[in-house]
Design an enzyme around this catalytic site. Structure first.
Site, PDB file in Angstrom:
ATOM      1  N   GLY A  30      -7.717  -1.367  18.520  1.00 19.96           N
ATOM      2  CA  GLY A  30      -8.708  -1.152  19.572  1.00 19.96           C
ATOM      3  C   GLY A  30      -9.586  -2.383  19.710  1.00 19.96           C
ATOM      4  CB  CYS A  31     -13.105  -2.754  20.753  1.00 24.15           C
ATOM      5  SG  CYS A  31     -14.371  -4.018  20.841  1.00 24.15           S
ATOM      6  CE1 TYR A  32     -13.176  -9.111  21.012  1.00 22.49           C
ATOM      7  CE2 TYR A  32     -11.085 -10.252  20.827  1.00 22.49           C
ATOM      8  CZ  TYR A  32     -12.304 -10.081  21.459  1.00 22.49           C
ATOM      9  OH  TYR A  32     -12.647 -10.877  22.523  1.00 22.49           O
TER      10      TYR A  32
END
Length: 197
Positions: A30-32
């Site tokens: 997902g979002c880093y």
């Protein structure tokens, strides 16, 4: 003179030993910003760098990756000391703080850039990742099938500077409070004995 040379040789050997203890693995969950914020707190992790991998565009920008047309995933390249932590623990953290059963999405973040993926750089990493996934399947930890992909690491591109240490630099931003903070809290609860002091 000889003693000085011996000492220099020992210092170089110590540096080499420390270097040889370091290993890297690249993960997408997902979002880093979320992945980076969690691993920065795991003992043994020397660095967690946000970037992009798994796509076709050379040196893509954040905007290009967000379009979903480059094929890249938001990923974090983790450098760790093998004498303090190991792949097994790193994978346990990975599967504890994101949902590996939702294809191309984590929560409200949707698109191939948010896929769950382990980018391996050698057969050892690939086998270790497959072994963890097999164990999770056997244990029936999740109600839905695991969709995490195992992809060979080709090129990792570091994201723009403002994406690095994003949570640390923007703790009170709504996304950080509502999405990243709960992941960190879950990680801290599950791995309380493995946190950096």
């Amino acid at each position: 003179m000889l003693t000085t040379l011996n000492l220099l040789g020992q210092n170089n050997k110590m540096k080499t030993d420390k270097q040889s203890n370091l290993e890297t693995i690249t993960l997408a969950g997902g979002c880093y910003w979320c992945v980076e914020a969690v691993y920065e707190n795991l003992v043994g992790v020397k660095s967690a760098v946000s970037g992009f991998t798994g796509g076709t565009t050379t040196n893509p920008s954040y905007e290009e990756v967000c379009s979903g047309r480059t094929g890249h995933a938001e990923a974090v390249q983790i450098t760790y000391d093998k004498t303090i932590t190991n792949l097994d623990e790193i994978f346990k953290v990975f599967f504890s703080v994101h949902d590996p059963t939702t294809r191309n999405r984590q929560g409200a973040d949707v698109g191939t850039q948010y896929r769950s993926a382990i980018f391996y750089k050698n057969e050892e990493q690939k086998k270790a990742a497959q072994s963890v996934i097999n164990d999770l399947k056997k244990a029936k930890i999740y109600d839905s099938p695991i969709v995490t992909t195992l992809e060979p690491l080709t090129q990792f591109y570091k994201a723009e500077t403002y994406h690095q240490n994003y949570y640390e630099n923007n703790k009170y931003q709504p996304y950080c409070q509502m999405v990243i903070q709960p992941k960190i809290e879950k990680f801290e609860k599950l791995f309380k004995n493995r946190l950096k002091k």
